[in-house]
Design a protein around this motif. Structure first.
Motif, PDB file in Angstrom:
ATOM      1  N   THR A  23       0.818  -1.214   0.000  1.00 45.87           N
ATOM      2  CA  THR A  23       0.000   0.000   0.000  1.00 45.87           C
ATOM      3  C   THR A  23       0.852   1.266   0.000  1.00 45.87           C
ATOM      4  O   THR A  23       0.355   2.338  -0.346  1.00 45.87           O
ATOM      5  N   THR A  24       2.112   1.155   0.347  1.00 44.13           N
ATOM      6  CA  THR A  24       3.017   2.309   0.343  1.00 44.13           C
ATOM      7  C   THR A  24       3.568   2.600  -1.053  1.00 44.13           C
ATOM      8  O   THR A  24       4.231   3.626  -1.251  1.00 44.13           O
ATOM      9  N   GLY A  25       3.339   1.696  -2.010  1.00 46.01           N
ATOM     10  CA  GLY A  25       3.746   1.932  -3.392  1.00 46.01           C
ATOM     11  C   GLY A  25       5.097   1.386  -3.780  1.00 46.01           C
ATOM     12  O   GLY A  25       5.507   1.501  -4.944  1.00 46.01           O
ATOM     13  N   PRO A 193       3.767   8.005   8.081  1.00 41.15           N
ATOM     14  CA  PRO A 193       3.087   9.042   7.287  1.00 41.15           C
ATOM     15  C   PRO A 193       4.057  10.003   6.612  1.00 41.15           C
ATOM     16  O   PRO A 193       3.684  10.715   5.675  1.00 41.15           O
ATOM     17  N   THR A 194       5.308  10.020   7.063  1.00 37.64           N
ATOM     18  CA  THR A 194       6.321  10.897   6.459  1.00 37.64           C
ATOM     19  C   THR A 194       7.000  10.258   5.253  1.00 37.64           C
ATOM     20  O   THR A 194       7.869  10.886   4.621  1.00 37.64           O
ATOM     21  N   PHE A 195       6.620   9.022   4.892  1.00 38.15           N
ATOM     22  CA  PHE A 195       7.314   8.320   3.807  1.00 38.15           C
ATOM     23  C   PHE A 195       6.983   8.767   2.390  1.00 38.15           C
ATOM     24  O   PHE A 195       7.877   8.806   1.527  1.00 38.15           O
ATOM     25  N   PRO A 196       5.721   9.083   2.041  1.00 38.17           N
ATOM     26  CA  PRO A 196       5.363   9.310   0.628  1.00 38.17           C
ATOM     27  C   PRO A 196       6.316  10.193  -0.173  1.00 38.17           C
ATOM     28  O   PRO A 196       6.624   9.861  -1.335  1.00 38.17           O
ATOM     29  N   PRO A 197       6.839  11.303   0.366  1.00 38.94           N
ATOM     30  CA  PRO A 197       7.759  12.108  -0.450  1.00 38.94           C
ATOM     31  C   PRO A 197       9.046  11.370  -0.823  1.00 38.94           C
ATOM     32  O   PRO A 197       9.749  11.802  -1.749  1.00 38.94           O
ATOM     33  N   TYR A 198       9.360  10.276  -0.118  1.00 38.31           N
ATOM     34  CA  TYR A 198      10.588   9.528  -0.374  1.00 38.31           C
ATOM     35  C   TYR A 198      10.388   8.352  -1.332  1.00 38.31           C
ATOM     36  O   TYR A 198      11.350   7.676  -1.693  1.00 38.31           O
TER      37      TYR A 198
END
Length: 211
Positions: A23-25, A193-198
């Motif tokens: 789900t994190t891509g 929750p801070t992961f998506p930009p990475y």
């Protein structure tokens, strides 16, 4: 192109491969680059590291690499780094490269005390807790065993920012212990929750390491 085995983080909790990598891509991102991705679930309530390694080791023995694959790259995450390292140690004929991402800090009295309390709270028997916390720089692996991983390309990916469970000192210790290992660009861990930009950076980093 190598096949990549992703080993998710967590320890005696509800984490699974879908929540960590799916789900994190991360899985879709790697697949978009033509990477063959394997992301099995770890044992939920293991009796020890050996049980986890046995379960995933069976998966490795049944693995059939595609024509042109040069070997298997294992990416371990957080406490999954212990499993990843043990697989590389115990199956040297199958593992071509190893990436230790956001390695969980072992051998720290404060961290271990907090982790012990959490494991017991999950219902983990005290004797199993003792075994899971044992080890050196990484839980489940001695530092002497880690030095033997210098036979293959090894990289370490730090947590950004560091946190009590994933400390910078663990990354530095691994880089010292494993001769020839190198540090890759760090990121937040995928479930945060801070992961998506990475995400894009992490996918590129893994693809470059694999190749």
């Amino acid at each position: 192109m190598n096949t990549v085995l992703l080993i998710h983080g967590g320890l005696w909790d509800a984490m699974d491969a879908k929540a960590f990598w799916g789900t994190t891509g991360v899985i879709d991102g790697l697949a978009s680059h033509g990477v063959t991705v394997l992301a099995p679930d770890r044992l939920k309530r293991p009796s020890g590291w050996d049980a986890e390694v046995t379960a995933l080791g069976e998966h490795l023995r049944n693995l059939r690499l595609s024509p042109g694959d040069s070997g298997l790259t294992i990416v371990g995450a957080s406490n999954g780094c212990a499993v990843a390292a043990r697989l590389a140690i115990e199956h040297p004929d199958l593992v071509d490269r190893l990436l230790l991402a956001w390695p969980a800090t072992g051998g720290d009295a404060v961290v271990d005390a907090r982790t012990r309390a959490g494991l017991i709270g999950f219902g983990c028997p005290p004797e199993v807790v003792d075994g899971l916390l044992a080890g050196g720089t990484l839980r489940g692996v001695t530092d002497a065993e880690l030095t033997g991983l210098a036979r293959i390309p090894v990289a370490v990916l730090p947590s950004v920012p560091e946190n009590p469970s994933h400390q910078r000192k663990t990354v530095d210790a691994l880089l010292r212990l494993i001769q020839g290992s190198r540090e890759l660009a760090g990121s937040a861990e995928p479930p945060l929750p801070t992961f998506p930009p990475y995400l894009d950076q992490l996918v590129r980093t893994i693809v470059e390491f694999v190749n």
